[in-house]
Design a protein around this motif. Structure first.
Motif, PDB file in Angstrom:
ATOM      1  N   TYR B 209      32.517  38.842  39.768  1.00  0.00           N
ATOM      2  CA  TYR B 209      33.217  37.727  40.434  1.00  0.00           C
ATOM      3  C   TYR B 209      32.240  36.964  41.331  1.00  0.00           C
ATOM      4  O   TYR B 209      32.304  35.749  41.435  1.00  0.00           O
ATOM      5  N   PHE B 210      31.342  37.688  41.971  1.00  0.00           N
ATOM      6  CA  PHE B 210      30.369  37.054  42.868  1.00  0.00           C
ATOM      7  C   PHE B 210      29.404  36.168  42.078  1.00  0.00           C
ATOM      8  O   PHE B 210      29.171  35.010  42.420  1.00  0.00           O
ATOM      9  N   THR B 211      28.846  36.733  41.001  1.00  0.00           N
ATOM     10  CA  THR B 211      27.847  35.969  40.234  1.00  0.00           C
ATOM     11  C   THR B 211      28.474  34.727  39.615  1.00  0.00           C
ATOM     12  O   THR B 211      27.857  33.669  39.562  1.00  0.00           O
ATOM     13  N   GLN B 212      29.715  34.865  39.161  1.00  0.00           N
ATOM     14  CA  GLN B 212      30.358  33.685  38.557  1.00  0.00           C
ATOM     15  C   GLN B 212      30.618  32.609  39.609  1.00  0.00           C
ATOM     16  O   GLN B 212      30.455  31.427  39.353  1.00  0.00           O
ATOM     17  N   ARG B 213      31.031  33.027  40.785  1.00  0.00           N
ATOM     18  CA  ARG B 213      31.315  32.036  41.835  1.00  0.00           C
ATOM     19  C   ARG B 213      30.046  31.304  42.253  1.00  0.00           C
ATOM     20  O   ARG B 213      30.069  30.096  42.510  1.00  0.00           O
ATOM     21  N   PHE B 214      28.921  32.028  42.313  1.00  0.00           N
ATOM     22  CA  PHE B 214      27.721  31.409  42.863  1.00  0.00           C
ATOM     23  C   PHE B 214      26.684  31.042  41.811  1.00  0.00           C
ATOM     24  O   PHE B 214      25.546  30.702  42.141  1.00  0.00           O
ATOM     25  N   GLY B 215      27.078  31.107  40.548  1.00  0.00           N
ATOM     26  CA  GLY B 215      26.215  30.581  39.494  1.00  0.00           C
ATOM     27  C   GLY B 215      25.015  31.439  39.158  1.00  0.00           C
ATOM     28  O   GLY B 215      24.037  30.945  38.603  1.00  0.00           O
ATOM     29  N   LEU B 216      25.082  32.737  39.490  1.00  0.00           N
ATOM     30  CA  LEU B 216      24.024  33.632  39.026  1.00  0.00           C
ATOM     31  C   LEU B 216      24.418  34.137  37.632  1.00  0.00           C
ATOM     32  O   LEU B 216      25.580  34.070  37.245  1.00  0.00           O
TER      33      LEU B 216
END
Lengths: 434, 302
Positions: B209-216
């Motif tokens: 969820y974190f990577t998707q939100r911040f484009g990683l």
């Protein structure tokens, strides 16, 4: 963006189809056949690759796994109207279902013991559970054991009710493993060792103590102390039907005496359970249990248990646990008038899990058997467990000791036995609080 | 003052004290983890007393339910859970706590996964060969701060059901929390802009969820399947692929065993980023917003 991503393969597909159509004209058919076949094969291969890419793209879009552009957008803070909302994705109205296989091997026992040196399925368990209503849920376990010829039986089936009809207590109705001590309520696949500790097998039964009836339990409103009292009226019940009950030995003597509590019919039982947290990662528990009733010949039987548990969690995955239980079985012989006979036994288990994959334990058992069974078992077990997933594990137990009765395993002085276990599980289920 | 007047004064004073105490009696909120505990504090303010059943540095997949948790839940007005089968262990505590208010469907029950758009919802037939997979999808949704707002709304809903008289205050606090997250989200996005599109190796798929939100971009995971430790072969392949594709970051939680990540770091030269996933996992991470400040800081190497 999506259009531009898709347009390339689609245009390539269209161009190829046009090319194929043009080649399919009579003029084209007159050209060299071999090279045309080769070209067409190449086109087919390319198109298959394109179709595969398109399929993957569609699948990615459908499953929501696409890499979204980062965004500052926030969802609206909509307050849900009911407390029932939760993420969807599973099938609705289906109980949680789990299947657990428990394989066991017993090695280095004398010839003649059934199951010697075989690594085989010991038990298959199917667990079902679902909430029924606010504060009400059911739990059922169907089990098929090798000792019963794998006939499927109901091991547990009960409903638990929280404050039923606004009563100041909780209740359980149905058939279940009794809350008698620390280990008995747990299914064998949740133990930290392969075999049942000898005193539990001796006084509660090879598969533990079960009852069919009802109980109420009440947690006293004491701050910072868990003080729970459970009182139940049970009919004694077997886990599931055994292939053989009474039996004749080689000399023709008929055996009535079985290990286990020995109560038939009504069995009132109670447990007091106290626990206190020592900081955020340590807990200490003590408990007392009692059950009584009559044997099949009218003898009065009383079974009392005491337990102690200390557990601490030094880090996210490590756990150290010290657990001890003692049992006293009293039988007042009314048939022969020989008076009152008390037998006792205990075990102590120390286990340590340094991480999420491994656990090591040491267990000491010392027990006699309920009167009139003679004999004693005294043993020390070393146990090592490797967890492969949350529900799948392999375990090795080395047991050294003396046994002067052949109730479950052959009587031997200075025995060394090895148990091997492999447990697999599919699906999720919960265990009672222990 | 005669004797009766003195008695009446005492009785009135005692009654006044009782009323005062009653009017400030806090709503007891119990949460399954420290992230939800902080969000509950933000929404409830001084009206709530919040406690988490687990520690900040616990792995949410591996919690033993304990009797002391029953004591806490027995006196709770509101119970807040993650749901999505991540906290099934809490059901054993609920069953024993004798508190109907916080049972599933009760006034004080809040499953914060309602309203979440779950990622990685498995399709088709599930079986244990897939590892410790969650049938409802990846349950680590609180690592997208936008989902923190959805969780906050679920908590506000439970507080309003239990304490409808203060609805306006909870709604106002919810709006304020959303605004705080909106402001912070812009800040975090701006700071992480240099890493946008960067390949990141995860330990467990906690961070999706974190990577998707911040484009990683989640390149791969050290665990070949959820909950399954890596085999030497898997590690070797992963290291070779990382070298070939120039992957420079390995991201994992504070409670993970470092040995696999250390080996990857040694052999590929990738930077190991150890970051908390919950409030209180590190002593100075004291709020949900502070948690993201810490994760973003660690990713940037500060």
């Amino acid at each position: 963006m999506l259009h531009s991503r898709l347009s390339m393969p689609i245009m390539a597909l269209a161009a190829t189809l046009t090319l194929v159509a043009v080649r399919a004209t009579p003029a084209a058919a007159q050209t060299d056949g071999k090279s045309e076949i080769s070209e067409l094969r190449k086109i087919i291969e390319d198109q298959q690759k394109l179709i595969q890419q398109l399929k993957e793209r569609v699948e990615a879009l459908e499953s929501g796994r696409t890499k979204k552009e980062p965004s500052d957008e926030l969802p609206p803070a909509e307050i849900p109207a009911t407390p029932f909302e939760r993420a969807s994705g599973g099938a609705a109205f289906m109980p949680d279902l789990a299947v657990i296989g428990n394989h066991r091997g017993t090695f280095f026992v004398p010839r003649g013991y059934d199951g010697r040196n075989r690594f085989e399925l010991g038990e298959l368990e199917i667990a079902l559970q679902q909430p029924l209503y606010t504060g009400m849920s059911f739990f059922a376990t169907l089990a098929a054991g090798s000792d019963a010829g794998f006939g499927l039986g109901i091991e547990e089936a009960y409903a638990s009710l929280s404050r039923p009809f606004k009563a100041p207590f909780d209740a359980v109705i149905g058939k279940r493993r009794l809350q008698f001590g620390k280990l008995n309520p747990l299914h064998p696949h949740a133990w930290r060792h392969v075999d049942q500790p000898a005193p539990i097998a001796a006084f509660l039964g090879e598969e533990g103590l079960f009852g069919n009836g009802s109980s109420i339990n009440y947690t006293l409103p004491i701050a910072n102390l868990f003080a729970n009292v459970e009182v139940g009226l049970w009919g004694s019940a077997e886990a599931h039907a055994h292939a053989e009950e009474d039996h004749d030995d080689d000399e023709g003597h008929h055996h009535h005496a079985h290990p286990g509590v020995g109560i038939v019919g009504d069995m009132p039982a109670a447990r007091v359970w106290l626990s206190r947290a020592l900081g955020s990662s340590t807990e200490i528990e003590i408990g007392g249990s009692h059950a009584f009733g009559k044997a099949d010949n009218g003898d009065n039987i009383r079974l009392t248990g005491a337990d102690f548990t200390y557990r601490t969690y030094p880090s996210a995955f490590s756990r150290l646990q010290l657990q001890a239980e003692a049992f006293w079985h009293n039988r007042r012989d009314r048939e022969e008038g020989t008076g009152s006979h008390t037998r006792s036994g205990h075990y102590v288990l120390l286990s340590y899990a340094p991480d999420k994959y491994y656990e090591y334990g040491i267990r000491y058992d010392n027990t006699r058997y309920p009167w009139p069974i003679e004999g004693r078992e005294q043993s020390l077990s070393l146990i090592a467990t490797q967890r492969l997933t949350e529900a799948t594990l392999a375990r090795l137990q080395l047991k050294l000791g003396d046994r002067t009765s052949d109730i479950y395993l052959p009587a031997r002085k200075g025995f060394t036995e090895v148990f091997l276990q492999f447990i697999w599980g599919a699906g999720s289920h919960k265990h009672p609080l222990q | 003052m005669n004797r009766w007047t003195a008695h009446y004064s005492l009785v009135l004073a005692a009654a006044g004290m009782l009323l005062t105490t009653a009017s400030f009696a806090q709503i007891k909120v119990i949460t399954v983890d420290t992230n939800l505990a902080d969000i509950a504090r933000q929404i409830g303010g001084a009206r709530v007393a919040v406690e988490s059943l687990t520690r900040g540095n616990d792995d949410p997949h591996h919690i033993d339910p304990r009797p002391s948790m029953v004591v806490k839940l027995a006196r709770a007005d509101v119970f807040v859970r993650m749901g999505m089968d991540l906290d099934m262990w809490a059901d054993a505590v609920l069953e024993r706590c004798g508190n109907r208010k916080v049972q599933r469907g009760g006034k004080g029950y809040a499953d914060c996964s309602g309203g979440i758009k779950p990622l990685e919802v498995p399709k088709g037939q599930l079986d244990p060969s897939l590892g410790d997979i969650h049938a409802f999808g990846n349950p680590h949704y609180l690592l997208d701060p936008a989902n923190g707002v959805i969780a906050a709304a679920a908590i506000a809903g439970a507080l309003i059901r239990v304490d409808p008289a203060n609805r306006a205050e909870y709604e106002s606090r919810l709006a304020g929390f959303r605004q705080q997250i909106a402001t912070a989200l812009k800040r975090w996005r701006e700071r992480l802009r240099p890493l946008q599109g960067a390949n990141v190796v995860l330990y467990h798929r906690t961070w999706v969820y974190f990577t998707q939100r911040f484009g990683l971009r989640e390149y791969d995971a050290i665990e070949p399947k959820p909950g399954v430790p890596p085999s030497p072969g898997h590690l070797q392949t992963l290291i070779a692929r990382m070298k070939k594709d120039g992957v420079r970051i390995v991201l994992f939680e504070t409670f993970r065993d470092r040995r696999y990540a250390d080996r990857i770091g040694r052999e590929t030269g990738a930077r190991l980023v150890v970051a908390p996933i919950a409030v209180e996992a590190e002593p100075d991470v004291t709020s949900y917003i502070g948690l993201f400040d810490r994760i973003v800081g660690r990713l940037l190497g500060s």
